[in-house]
Scaffold this motif. Structure first.
Motif, PDB file in Angstrom:
ATOM      1  N   GLN B  13       7.425 -34.445  49.775  1.00 15.53           N
ATOM      2  CA  GLN B  13       7.429 -36.097  50.311  1.00 15.53           C
ATOM      3  C   GLN B  13       6.165 -36.731  49.977  1.00 15.53           C
ATOM      4  O   GLN B  13       5.195 -36.023  50.090  1.00 15.53           O
ATOM      5  CB  GLN B  13       7.812 -35.605  51.720  1.00 15.53           C
ATOM      6  CG  GLN B  13       9.352 -35.332  51.875  1.00 15.53           C
ATOM      7  CD  GLN B  13       9.850 -35.558  53.273  1.00 15.53           C
ATOM      8  OE1 GLN B  13       8.839 -35.499  54.185  1.00 15.53           O
ATOM      9  NE2 GLN B  13      10.851 -35.748  53.801  1.00 15.53           N
ATOM     10  N   PRO B  14       6.258 -37.945  49.907  1.00 12.11           N
ATOM     11  CA  PRO B  14       5.197 -38.765  49.816  1.00 12.11           C
ATOM     12  C   PRO B  14       4.343 -38.552  51.139  1.00 12.11           C
ATOM     13  O   PRO B  14       4.710 -38.341  52.144  1.00 12.11           O
ATOM     14  CB  PRO B  14       5.659 -40.310  49.725  1.00 12.11           C
ATOM     15  CG  PRO B  14       6.924 -40.131  49.242  1.00 12.11           C
ATOM     16  CD  PRO B  14       7.557 -38.732  49.567  1.00 12.11           C
ATOM     17  N   GLY B  15       2.858 -38.475  50.837  1.00 12.34           N
ATOM     18  CA  GLY B  15       1.833 -38.084  52.039  1.00 12.34           C
ATOM     19  C   GLY B  15       1.678 -36.765  52.137  1.00 12.34           C
ATOM     20  O   GLY B  15       0.660 -36.298  52.806  1.00 12.34           O
ATOM     21  N   GLY B  16       2.290 -35.918  51.467  1.00 14.17           N
ATOM     22  CA  GLY B  16       2.405 -34.339  51.517  1.00 14.17           C
ATOM     23  C   GLY B  16       0.990 -33.868  50.561  1.00 14.17           C
ATOM     24  O   GLY B  16       0.400 -34.720  49.657  1.00 14.17           O
ATOM     25  N   SER B  17       1.120 -32.541  50.287  1.00 16.08           N
ATOM     26  CA  SER B  17       0.004 -32.040  49.526  1.00 16.08           C
ATOM     27  C   SER B  17       0.601 -30.913  48.764  1.00 16.08           C
ATOM     28  O   SER B  17       1.638 -30.173  49.248  1.00 16.08           O
ATOM     29  CB  SER B  17      -1.146 -31.466  50.541  1.00 16.08           C
ATOM     30  OG  SER B  17      -1.716 -32.407  51.158  1.00 16.08           O
TER      31      SER B  17
END
Lengths: 111, 120
Positions: B13-17
């Motif tokens: 997900q966007p924002g993830g690592s």
């Protein structure tokens, strides 16, 4: 917008000669940094084709050659073959970006 | 024989690592310059990062402050830690050995690539 500019596409008939240009600026090719070329066949990783402006790694046919002058460079392919149909990328170093840069790529179609 | 094998890609997900790995064989990672190059779907190649044999690291402006390149000498493996992922980071990520030429480096060996998709 890539730092190095290449034509989006070129084409030629089998046996013909084609050239792919790569135009840079005073912070990359014009600063004396070498240009390198890569071939990317469909669905595969890029492969080194020419390094140091005009040097072919072992195994690359002498149908492929490179040149550089000032802020421009070119890749020439003679005796075109069907298996040369691929994307071609130039690469150099840019001193203002402090990193490596690629051209946008050129799709070669063998007619 | 020189081989580079990437792993660690996937859907995030966007924002993830995410951390990518590149296992090398046939040469010593720590004695060479090593780099990551990415290719967004249907797009051209984009240089991402390089680590010099001496340990210095450099990044493209598009990933600076979010991505970290590193290596584990005992495992002969290169890594790319990617944080705060964005949709525009979606790409196939290639690991490449960077050979030092007369003026700068070029990429003489490439892995097969690993796909990273940042999407909700």
């Amino acid at each position: 917008q890539s730092v190095l500019t290449q034509p989006p596409s070129v084409s030629g008939a089998p046996g013909q000669r084609v050239t792919i240009s790569c135009t840079g600026s005073s912070s990359n090719l014009g600063a004396g940094y070498d240009v390198h070329w890569y071939q990317q066949l469909p669905g595969t990783a890029p492969k080194l084709l020419i390094h140091g402006n005009n040097n072919r790694p072992s195994g690359v046919p002498d149908r492929f050659s490179g040149s550089k002058s000032g802020t421009s460079a070119s890749l020439a392919i003679t005796g075109l073959r069907a298996e040369d149909e691929a994307d071609y990328y130039c690469q150099s170093y840019d001193s203002s970006l402090s990193g490596s840069v690629f051209g946008g790529g050129t799709k070669l179609t063998v007619l | 024989e020189v081989q580079l094998v990437e792993s660690g890609g996937g859907l995030i997900q966007p924002g993830g690592s995410l951390r990518l790995s590149c296992a090398a064989s046939g040469f010593t990672v720590s004695s060479n310059y090593m780099s990551w190059v990415r290719q967004a779907p249907g797009k051209g190649l984009e240089w991402v990062s390089v680590i010099y044999s001496g340990g210095a690291t450099y990044y493209a402006d598009s990933v600076k402050g979010r991505f970290t390149i590193s290596r584990d000498n005992s495992k002969n493996t290169l890594y790319l830690q990617m944080n705060s992922l964005r949709a525009e980071d979606t790409a196939v990520y290639y690991c490449a050995r960077a050979q030092l030429g007369i003026s700068h480096y070029y990429f003489d060996y490439w892995g097969q690539g690993t796909l990273v998709t940042a999407s909700s």
